[in-house]
Design a protein around this motif. Structure first.
Motif, PDB file in Angstrom:
ATOM      1  N   ILE A 332     -25.088  10.373  -4.207  1.00 39.00           N
ATOM      2  CA  ILE A 332     -25.976  11.529  -3.685  1.00 39.00           C
ATOM      3  C   ILE A 332     -25.591  12.876  -4.786  1.00 39.00           C
ATOM      4  O   ILE A 332     -24.405  13.242  -4.774  1.00 39.00           O
ATOM      5  N   GLU A 333     -26.404  13.253  -5.467  1.00 45.54           N
ATOM      6  CA  GLU A 333     -25.785  14.609  -6.351  1.00 45.54           C
ATOM      7  C   GLU A 333     -26.379  16.150  -5.701  1.00 45.54           C
ATOM      8  O   GLU A 333     -27.276  16.047  -5.049  1.00 45.54           O
ATOM      9  N   GLY A 334     -25.802  16.750  -6.189  1.00 48.85           N
ATOM     10  CA  GLY A 334     -26.501  18.307  -5.772  1.00 48.85           C
ATOM     11  C   GLY A 334     -25.908  18.804  -4.272  1.00 48.85           C
ATOM     12  O   GLY A 334     -26.455  19.671  -4.062  1.00 48.85           O
ATOM     13  N   LEU A 335     -25.176  17.925  -3.761  1.00 50.88           N
ATOM     14  CA  LEU A 335     -24.428  18.502  -2.286  1.00 50.88           C
ATOM     15  C   LEU A 335     -23.534  19.484  -2.807  1.00 50.88           C
ATOM     16  O   LEU A 335     -22.477  19.482  -3.533  1.00 50.88           O
ATOM     17  N   GLU A 336     -23.607  20.754  -1.968  1.00 48.41           N
ATOM     18  CA  GLU A 336     -22.512  21.932  -1.990  1.00 48.41           C
ATOM     19  C   GLU A 336     -21.236  21.435  -1.646  1.00 48.41           C
ATOM     20  O   GLU A 336     -20.339  21.760  -2.181  1.00 48.41           O
ATOM     21  N   SER A 337     -21.241  20.602  -0.469  1.00 43.55           N
ATOM     22  CA  SER A 337     -20.126  20.055   0.216  1.00 43.55           C
ATOM     23  C   SER A 337     -20.480  18.787   1.177  1.00 43.55           C
ATOM     24  O   SER A 337     -21.743  18.835   1.385  1.00 43.55           O
ATOM     25  N   LEU A 338     -19.717  18.103   1.626  1.00 40.50           N
ATOM     26  CA  LEU A 338     -20.032  17.289   2.724  1.00 40.50           C
ATOM     27  C   LEU A 338     -18.848  17.507   3.720  1.00 40.50           C
ATOM     28  O   LEU A 338     -17.895  16.938   3.740  1.00 40.50           O
ATOM     29  N   ASP A 339     -19.300  18.444   4.725  1.00 41.70           N
ATOM     30  CA  ASP A 339     -18.113  18.882   5.716  1.00 41.70           C
ATOM     31  C   ASP A 339     -18.136  17.920   6.949  1.00 41.70           C
ATOM     32  O   ASP A 339     -16.943  17.930   7.690  1.00 41.70           O
ATOM     33  N   TRP A 340     -19.276  17.281   7.254  1.00 40.46           N
ATOM     34  CA  TRP A 340     -19.359  16.473   8.586  1.00 40.46           C
ATOM     35  C   TRP A 340     -20.235  15.221   8.270  1.00 40.46           C
ATOM     36  O   TRP A 340     -21.338  15.405   7.980  1.00 40.46           O
ATOM     37  N   LEU A 341     -19.758  14.015   8.464  1.00 41.53           N
ATOM     38  CA  LEU A 341     -20.537  12.899   8.317  1.00 41.53           C
ATOM     39  C   LEU A 341     -20.698  12.089   9.808  1.00 41.53           C
ATOM     40  O   LEU A 341     -19.807  12.151  10.646  1.00 41.53           O
ATOM     41  N   ILE A 342     -21.778  11.987  10.042  1.00 43.23           N
ATOM     42  CA  ILE A 342     -22.200  11.216  11.415  1.00 43.23           C
ATOM     43  C   ILE A 342     -22.707   9.858  11.118  1.00 43.23           C
ATOM     44  O   ILE A 342     -23.763   9.610  10.519  1.00 43.23           O
ATOM     45  N   LEU A 343     -22.203   8.779  11.568  1.00 42.67           N
ATOM     46  CA  LEU A 343     -22.392   7.468  11.480  1.00 42.67           C
ATOM     47  C   LEU A 343     -22.663   6.859  13.096  1.00 42.67           C
ATOM     48  O   LEU A 343     -21.759   7.201  13.883  1.00 42.67           O
ATOM     49  N   ASP A 344     -23.995   5.889  12.976  1.00 40.91           N
ATOM     50  CA  ASP A 344     -24.256   5.559  14.189  1.00 40.91           C
ATOM     51  C   ASP A 344     -23.756   4.021  14.310  1.00 40.91           C
ATOM     52  O   ASP A 344     -23.041   3.642  13.237  1.00 40.91           O
ATOM     53  N   ASP A 345     -24.017   3.390  15.342  1.00 43.56           N
ATOM     54  CA  ASP A 345     -23.431   2.087  15.540  1.00 43.56           C
ATOM     55  C   ASP A 345     -24.605   1.072  15.301  1.00 43.56           C
ATOM     56  O   ASP A 345     -24.432  -0.279  15.724  1.00 43.56           O
ATOM     57  N   LEU A 346     -25.752   1.286  14.788  1.00 47.46           N
ATOM     58  CA  LEU A 346     -26.750   0.366  14.444  1.00 47.46           C
ATOM     59  C   LEU A 346     -27.102   0.317  13.108  1.00 47.46           C
ATOM     60  O   LEU A 346     -28.131  -0.343  12.205  1.00 47.46           O
ATOM     61  N   ASN A 347     -26.195   0.738  12.281  1.00 46.91           N
ATOM     62  CA  ASN A 347     -26.033   0.502  10.844  1.00 46.91           C
ATOM     63  C   ASN A 347     -24.773   0.270  10.219  1.00 46.91           C
ATOM     64  O   ASN A 347     -23.731   0.433  10.913  1.00 46.91           O
ATOM     65  N   ASP A 348     -24.650  -0.246   8.781  1.00 45.81           N
ATOM     66  CA  ASP A 348     -23.328  -0.582   8.669  1.00 45.81           C
ATOM     67  C   ASP A 348     -22.385   0.536   8.094  1.00 45.81           C
ATOM     68  O   ASP A 348     -22.528   0.991   6.924  1.00 45.81           O
ATOM     69  N   ALA A 349     -21.751   0.837   9.208  1.00 48.37           N
ATOM     70  CA  ALA A 349     -20.851   2.239   8.961  1.00 48.37           C
ATOM     71  C   ALA A 349     -19.757   2.074   7.898  1.00 48.37           C
ATOM     72  O   ALA A 349     -19.378   2.818   6.865  1.00 48.37           O
ATOM     73  N   MET A 350     -19.185   0.673   7.671  1.00 51.48           N
ATOM     74  CA  MET A 350     -18.202   0.419   6.802  1.00 51.48           C
ATOM     75  C   MET A 350     -18.682   0.532   5.405  1.00 51.48           C
ATOM     76  O   MET A 350     -18.219   0.766   4.387  1.00 51.48           O
ATOM     77  N   ALA A 351     -19.918  -0.091   5.214  1.00 54.53           N
ATOM     78  CA  ALA A 351     -20.489   0.062   3.909  1.00 54.53           C
ATOM     79  C   ALA A 351     -20.670   1.468   3.474  1.00 54.53           C
ATOM     80  O   ALA A 351     -20.603   1.833   2.342  1.00 54.53           O
ATOM     81  N   VAL A 352     -20.927   2.428   4.330  1.00 51.12           N
ATOM     82  CA  VAL A 352     -21.280   3.840   4.032  1.00 51.12           C
ATOM     83  C   VAL A 352     -19.841   4.346   3.702  1.00 51.12           C
ATOM     84  O   VAL A 352     -19.739   4.940   2.728  1.00 51.12           O
TER      85      VAL A 352
END
Length: 521
Positions: A332-352
């Motif tokens: 992902i390009e163009g993000l000013e920052s990534l301060d808070w990441l929210i991952l749910d339990d219905l997708n592959d969080a470890m791959a993220v």
């Protein structure tokens, strides 16, 4: 109410023979005034049976009276202020001709700032034309009326924090100009809150004295808190609108199951980017398992029925499998920052996580939904998540939003029901102590604001602020009402700072933090 404005209203009514004029105010308790209005209007060809004249009502009844009105005619030369806002709130457009003085421009400023400048006209002829345009196209008028309330509420007219910030900036700018010995001059703001005096080409550099920074408390964030939400969980929560109203958050949300209602409301938003039927992952194509229960739909395959609790088995039935693209965080390009990441339990969080090492190196908080009673294959588990975090500069902080199962019969009264088995919880991970030691003030403020605003966490917010300024952190506690205001000597401050009594009192319950509590409670 005067003969000039009544004569122009009468001219409009003659061109709309079925129209009636509704006048309602405290002043119409005077029968003498009512009769004068009837006589003036009759003299301009409008008979008394086309006039509805009423005295005052309690505010709720007054607002309901707008349901009897199609178009509001702003008086002249003294225009409506609150009346214009109330008309908009009730879906009634207001046509205004500004008067020659400040008192005649209340309505104009509200209309322009509410995004309806076309309702402000420059002459009586334009006034007449605008009213006739509205009255001649009832379908368009109906559409306008349906949206006016939202237009008003989402506009700067109702943005109290923005107004307060601009007002404070204006007062400080005027004081600085006075102290510099310069003559008064007109002051203008742009949409970003920058202010100019008319004889200067550059925005004003607001200078806060030491006393101003120690007295009271405010967050003074540098830039927005950028959140990436891999399940659009934030967008579906009831408090999201209030969160956005703080103007402190930017949200990028992925909605693989297209569960966000009315996604079009975020089109063109500067604060929310929503990507339906897309999900974070390793950047490779994946499969979306659409289940009978939409809340079970996932990019992870459901477990076999015999491995699921009885209440989940039917809902986990797969109705269709759909291809879906995954996006790697590091791509992902163009993000000013990534301060808070929210991952749910219905997708592959470890791959993220594994495909986001670079994007997450300066992240302030990672939130992972952990399924302690799995329903799908490869759901994130605490051991795997914690191992990744420890290797990448994060530490486990706490569980949040815990969900339990109850196994008592349904006929057990609610006050006696006990739920004991932990089903799922959000695991919150903060930067390690080593990372916290080298974080900049702007990052620490953002983290404290995030903890305070979203999770109502006071102690960690306080200790985070204390890392760069003990006095600022102490003012935070005082603003929260957690700790009473100490005198300057007890604070260890130099008495040469010469605090005024007003400085020493601080902000109390009027602080932004208290308002955030009320908004998100």
């Amino acid at each position: 109410m005067n003969e000039v404005v009544l004569s122009h209203w009468a001219g409009i009514m003659r061109e709309l023979p079925k129209s009636r004029l509704f006048l309602k105010s405290l002043q119409y308790n005077s029968e003498e005034l009512c009769q004068r209005v009837r006589e003036i209007m009759a003299g301009h060809g409008v008979e008394a049976d086309r006039l509805i004249i009423e005295g005052p009502s309690p505010n709720l009844e007054l607002l309901k009276s707008y349901n009897r009105v199609d178009i509001a005619l702003d008086p002249w030369p003294y225009s409506g202020g609150l009346s214009t806002c109330e008309a908009f709130l009730m879906g009634v457009p207001v046509v205004s001709l500004p008067g020659p003085t400040f008192a005649g421009r209340h309505s104009a400023t509200h209309l322009v700032n509410a995004g309806m400048p076309e309702l402000v006209v420059n002459s009586w002829n334009e006034y007449r034309e605008r009213v006739l345009e509205l009255a001649s196209d009832l379908d368009s008028l109906s559409t306008i009326r349906q949206h006016l309330r939202d237009v008003l509420l989402q506009s700067p007219v109702c943005d109290a924090p923005r107004f307060a910030k601009h007002f404070a900036t204006a007062i400080r700018a005027i004081w600085q100009r006075y102290c510099e010995g310069k003559a008064p001059a007109a002051l203008t703001f742009d949409k970003d809150g920058k202010a100019w005096f008319e004889d200067e080409s550059q925005p004003i550099d607001i200078v806060c004295t030491p006393n101003a920074s120690k007295a009271g408390f405010n967050w003074q964030l540098t830039g927005k808190i950028i959140a990436i939400d891999n399940s659009a969980k934030l967008l579906q929560q009831s408090g999201f609108k209030e969160l956005l109203s703080l103007k402190a958050f930017g949200v990028v949300a992925f909605d693989p199951g297209s569960r966000v209602e009315n996604p079009s409301r975020f089109e063109g938003s500067d604060d929310v980017q929503l990507f339906p039927h897309a999900v974070l992952g390793d950047g490779q194509p994946a499969t979306l398992y659409a289940c009978l229960d939409p809340e079970m739909s996932s990019t992870l395959a459901p477990l076999p029925p015999e491995q699921l609790p009885e209440g989940k088995r039917q809902g986990a039935q797969v109705l269709a499998t759909l291809p879906i693209n995954t996006i790697a965080l590091d791509s992902i390009e163009g993000l000013e920052s990534l301060d808070w990441l929210i991952l749910d339990d219905l997708n592959d969080a470890m791959a993220v996580l594994e495909n986001g090492e670079n994007a997450l190196k300066d992240t302030l908080l990672i939130q992972v939904r952990i399924a302690f009673q799995p329903t799908h294959k490869r759901q994130p588990n605490l051991a795997e998540a914690q191992h990744w975090m420890a290797r990448h500069g994060f530490r486990f902080y706490r569980f949040n939003d815990m969900q339990y199962s109850c196994y008592l019969p349904d006929d057990v009264p609610s006050e006696q029901r006990q739920a004991t088995e932990l089903v799922a919880a959000d695991a919150l991970f903060l930067p390690s102590h080593e990372r916290m030691d080298v974080m900049q003030e702007a990052q620490l403020k953002k983290l404290a604001f995030l903890l305070h605003t979203v999770f109502s966490i006071r102690d960690m917010a306080y200790v985070t602020l204390r890392r760069f300024d003990e006095i600022y952190a102490s003012n935070y506690l005082q603003a929260m009402g957690i700790r009473k205001k100490l005198n300057p000597l007890e604070e260890g401050l130099d008495m040469a700072d010469n605090f005024s009594e007003a400085d020493a009192k601080g902000k109390g319950d009027d602080s932004i933090s208290s308002m955030l509590d009320d908004l998100l409670r």
